[in-house]
Scaffold this motif. Structure first.
Motif, PDB file in Angstrom:
ATOM      1  N   ALA A 112       3.889 -17.360  36.482  1.00 52.87           N
ATOM      2  CA  ALA A 112       4.341 -17.838  35.179  1.00 52.87           C
ATOM      3  C   ALA A 112       5.805 -18.270  35.280  1.00 52.87           C
ATOM      4  O   ALA A 112       6.535 -17.802  36.144  1.00 52.87           O
ATOM      5  CB  ALA A 112       4.181 -16.725  34.151  1.00 52.87           C
ATOM      6  N   PRO A 113       6.235 -19.146  34.372  1.00 57.39           N
ATOM      7  CA  PRO A 113       7.638 -19.547  34.396  1.00 57.39           C
ATOM      8  C   PRO A 113       8.535 -18.343  34.113  1.00 57.39           C
ATOM      9  O   PRO A 113       8.130 -17.392  33.462  1.00 57.39           O
ATOM     10  CB  PRO A 113       7.744 -20.604  33.303  1.00 57.39           C
ATOM     11  CG  PRO A 113       6.524 -20.473  32.490  1.00 57.39           C
ATOM     12  CD  PRO A 113       5.490 -19.801  33.333  1.00 57.39           C
ATOM     13  N   ASP A 114       9.752 -18.384  34.601  1.00 53.00           N
ATOM     14  CA  ASP A 114      10.706 -17.311  34.416  1.00 53.00           C
ATOM     15  C   ASP A 114      11.088 -17.218  32.940  1.00 53.00           C
ATOM     16  O   ASP A 114      11.684 -18.146  32.389  1.00 53.00           O
ATOM     17  CB  ASP A 114      11.940 -17.566  35.281  1.00 53.00           C
ATOM     18  CG  ASP A 114      13.003 -16.523  35.092  1.00 53.00           C
ATOM     19  OD1 ASP A 114      12.668 -15.321  35.188  1.00 53.00           O
ATOM     20  OD2 ASP A 114      14.163 -16.903  34.844  1.00 53.00           O
ATOM     21  N   LEU A 115      10.732 -16.101  32.298  1.00 50.50           N
ATOM     22  CA  LEU A 115      10.978 -15.939  30.866  1.00 50.50           C
ATOM     23  C   LEU A 115      12.460 -15.991  30.538  1.00 50.50           C
ATOM     24  O   LEU A 115      12.856 -16.563  29.521  1.00 50.50           O
ATOM     25  CB  LEU A 115      10.369 -14.623  30.362  1.00 50.50           C
ATOM     26  CG  LEU A 115      10.539 -14.347  28.877  1.00 50.50           C
ATOM     27  CD1 LEU A 115       9.861 -15.429  28.045  1.00 50.50           C
ATOM     28  CD2 LEU A 115       9.996 -12.985  28.516  1.00 50.50           C
ATOM     29  N   GLN A 116      13.275 -15.420  31.375  1.00 52.06           N
ATOM     30  CA  GLN A 116      14.713 -15.419  31.114  1.00 52.06           C
ATOM     31  C   GLN A 116      15.241 -16.847  31.007  1.00 52.06           C
ATOM     32  O   GLN A 116      16.002 -17.163  30.108  1.00 52.06           O
ATOM     33  CB  GLN A 116      15.452 -14.660  32.208  1.00 52.06           C
ATOM     34  CG  GLN A 116      16.945 -14.568  31.958  1.00 52.06           C
ATOM     35  CD  GLN A 116      17.679 -13.791  33.027  1.00 52.06           C
ATOM     36  OE1 GLN A 116      17.070 -13.286  33.956  1.00 52.06           O
ATOM     37  NE2 GLN A 116      18.984 -13.704  32.903  1.00 52.06           N
ATOM     38  N   ALA A 117      14.799 -17.716  31.895  1.00 51.83           N
ATOM     39  CA  ALA A 117      15.262 -19.107  31.875  1.00 51.83           C
ATOM     40  C   ALA A 117      14.652 -19.873  30.706  1.00 51.83           C
ATOM     41  O   ALA A 117      15.355 -20.593  29.993  1.00 51.83           O
ATOM     42  CB  ALA A 117      14.916 -19.793  33.189  1.00 51.83           C
ATOM     43  N   VAL A 118      13.348 -19.722  30.503  1.00 49.20           N
ATOM     44  CA  VAL A 118      12.665 -20.471  29.447  1.00 49.20           C
ATOM     45  C   VAL A 118      13.191 -20.097  28.054  1.00 49.20           C
ATOM     46  O   VAL A 118      13.433 -20.952  27.220  1.00 49.20           O
ATOM     47  CB  VAL A 118      11.138 -20.234  29.518  1.00 49.20           C
ATOM     48  CG1 VAL A 118      10.434 -20.834  28.320  1.00 49.20           C
ATOM     49  CG2 VAL A 118      10.591 -20.822  30.800  1.00 49.20           C
ATOM     50  N   ALA A 119      13.395 -18.795  27.828  1.00 51.78           N
ATOM     51  CA  ALA A 119      13.870 -18.325  26.515  1.00 51.78           C
ATOM     52  C   ALA A 119      15.390 -18.299  26.417  1.00 51.78           C
ATOM     53  O   ALA A 119      15.936 -17.913  25.393  1.00 51.78           O
ATOM     54  CB  ALA A 119      13.310 -16.931  26.235  1.00 51.78           C
ATOM     55  N   GLN A 120      16.054 -18.697  27.478  1.00 48.10           N
ATOM     56  CA  GLN A 120      17.512 -18.739  27.538  1.00 48.10           C
ATOM     57  C   GLN A 120      18.112 -17.371  27.193  1.00 48.10           C
ATOM     58  O   GLN A 120      19.034 -17.256  26.402  1.00 48.10           O
ATOM     59  CB  GLN A 120      18.059 -19.835  26.622  1.00 48.10           C
ATOM     60  CG  GLN A 120      17.578 -21.209  27.024  1.00 48.10           C
ATOM     61  CD  GLN A 120      18.030 -22.304  26.090  1.00 48.10           C
ATOM     62  OE1 GLN A 120      18.583 -22.057  25.027  1.00 48.10           O
ATOM     63  NE2 GLN A 120      17.798 -23.530  26.484  1.00 48.10           N
ATOM     64  N   PRO A 164      14.084  -9.583  30.444  1.00 44.97           N
ATOM     65  CA  PRO A 164      13.535  -8.577  29.530  1.00 44.97           C
ATOM     66  C   PRO A 164      13.277  -7.267  30.260  1.00 44.97           C
ATOM     67  O   PRO A 164      12.889  -7.262  31.428  1.00 44.97           O
ATOM     68  CB  PRO A 164      12.233  -9.204  29.029  1.00 44.97           C
ATOM     69  CG  PRO A 164      11.904 -10.270  30.007  1.00 44.97           C
ATOM     70  CD  PRO A 164      13.172 -10.699  30.644  1.00 44.97           C
ATOM     71  N   ARG A 165      13.514  -6.144  29.564  1.00 48.19           N
ATOM     72  CA  ARG A 165      13.270  -4.837  30.168  1.00 48.19           C
ATOM     73  C   ARG A 165      11.818  -4.415  29.969  1.00 48.19           C
ATOM     74  O   ARG A 165      11.290  -3.644  30.747  1.00 48.19           O
ATOM     75  CB  ARG A 165      14.192  -3.784  29.555  1.00 48.19           C
ATOM     76  CG  ARG A 165      15.650  -4.045  29.885  1.00 48.19           C
ATOM     77  CD  ARG A 165      16.532  -3.006  29.282  1.00 48.19           C
ATOM     78  NE  ARG A 165      16.327  -3.004  27.828  1.00 48.19           N
ATOM     79  CZ  ARG A 165      16.937  -2.211  26.988  1.00 48.19           C
ATOM     80  NH1 ARG A 165      17.786  -1.316  27.432  1.00 48.19           N
ATOM     81  NH2 ARG A 165      16.715  -2.278  25.702  1.00 48.19           N
ATOM     82  N   ALA A 166      11.206  -4.895  28.930  1.00 54.85           N
ATOM     83  CA  ALA A 166       9.823  -4.517  28.616  1.00 54.85           C
ATOM     84  C   ALA A 166       8.843  -5.402  29.381  1.00 54.85           C
ATOM     85  O   ALA A 166       9.185  -6.498  29.833  1.00 54.85           O
ATOM     86  CB  ALA A 166       9.573  -4.648  27.120  1.00 54.85           C
ATOM     87  N   GLN A 167       7.626  -4.905  29.499  1.00 56.47           N
ATOM     88  CA  GLN A 167       6.564  -5.691  30.122  1.00 56.47           C
ATOM     89  C   GLN A 167       6.312  -6.952  29.293  1.00 56.47           C
ATOM     90  O   GLN A 167       6.337  -6.911  28.068  1.00 56.47           O
ATOM     91  CB  GLN A 167       5.281  -4.869  30.188  1.00 56.47           C
ATOM     92  CG  GLN A 167       4.111  -5.616  30.745  1.00 56.47           C
ATOM     93  CD  GLN A 167       2.810  -4.831  30.653  1.00 56.47           C
ATOM     94  OE1 GLN A 167       2.766  -3.748  30.106  1.00 56.47           O
ATOM     95  NE2 GLN A 167       1.769  -5.390  31.196  1.00 56.47           N
ATOM     96  N   VAL A 168       6.083  -8.048  29.958  1.00 56.75           N
ATOM     97  CA  VAL A 168       5.775  -9.309  29.284  1.00 56.75           C
ATOM     98  C   VAL A 168       4.259  -9.467  29.269  1.00 56.75           C
ATOM     99  O   VAL A 168       3.611  -9.365  30.311  1.00 56.75           O
ATOM    100  CB  VAL A 168       6.445 -10.502  29.999  1.00 56.75           C
ATOM    101  CG1 VAL A 168       6.020 -11.819  29.359  1.00 56.75           C
ATOM    102  CG2 VAL A 168       7.955 -10.344  29.965  1.00 56.75           C
ATOM    103  N   ILE A 169       3.701  -9.691  28.083  1.00 60.19           N
ATOM    104  CA  ILE A 169       2.261  -9.894  27.932  1.00 60.19           C
ATOM    105  C   ILE A 169       2.040 -11.338  27.501  1.00 60.19           C
ATOM    106  O   ILE A 169       2.563 -11.766  26.480  1.00 60.19           O
ATOM    107  CB  ILE A 169       1.664  -8.918  26.905  1.00 60.19           C
ATOM    108  CG1 ILE A 169       1.852  -7.474  27.370  1.00 60.19           C
ATOM    109  CG2 ILE A 169       0.191  -9.236  26.657  1.00 60.19           C
ATOM    110  CD1 ILE A 169       1.428  -6.430  26.369  1.00 60.19           C
TER     111      ILE A 169
END
Length: 90
Positions: free
Chosen positions: A16-24, A29-34
């Motif tokens: 999956a795309p890197d959430l940190q980059a996509v969400a700026q 994130p410290r929590a699990q990404v679902i």
């Protein structure tokens, strides 16, 4: 959340795309990404199987029909930390 109407071929084959980059986000994130794939009511069984194969941990849901929503809520609830009851009974 990923809409099922998005072509499956546009998703990465590897991850999956890197959430940190996509969400700026400033930090990861410290929590699990679902990942939730919505609008599955618009798909046939073969297309649902393709989504399940591509993203095995994704929650396949339909907000319109409610399919998969109880399982997603249960999964989200399982991630919440235990804590004492903080509010008085009304």
């Amino acid at each position: 959340m990923v809409p099922a109407s998005r072509p499956l071929m546009t998703l990465s084959d590897t991850e999956a795309p890197d959430l940190q980059a996509v969400a700026q986000l400033e930090r990861p994130p410290r929590a699990q990404v679902i990942t939730a794939v919505n609008k599955i009511d618009t798909l046939g069984e073969a297309q649902r199987a393709d989504w399940s194969a591509r993203i095995p941990d994704a929650a396949l849901i339909s907000a319109r029909t409610g399919d998969g929503v109880p399982a997603l809520l249960q999964r989200l609830g399982a991630q919440l930390p235990e804590s004492p009851f903080l509010y008085p009974d009304d």
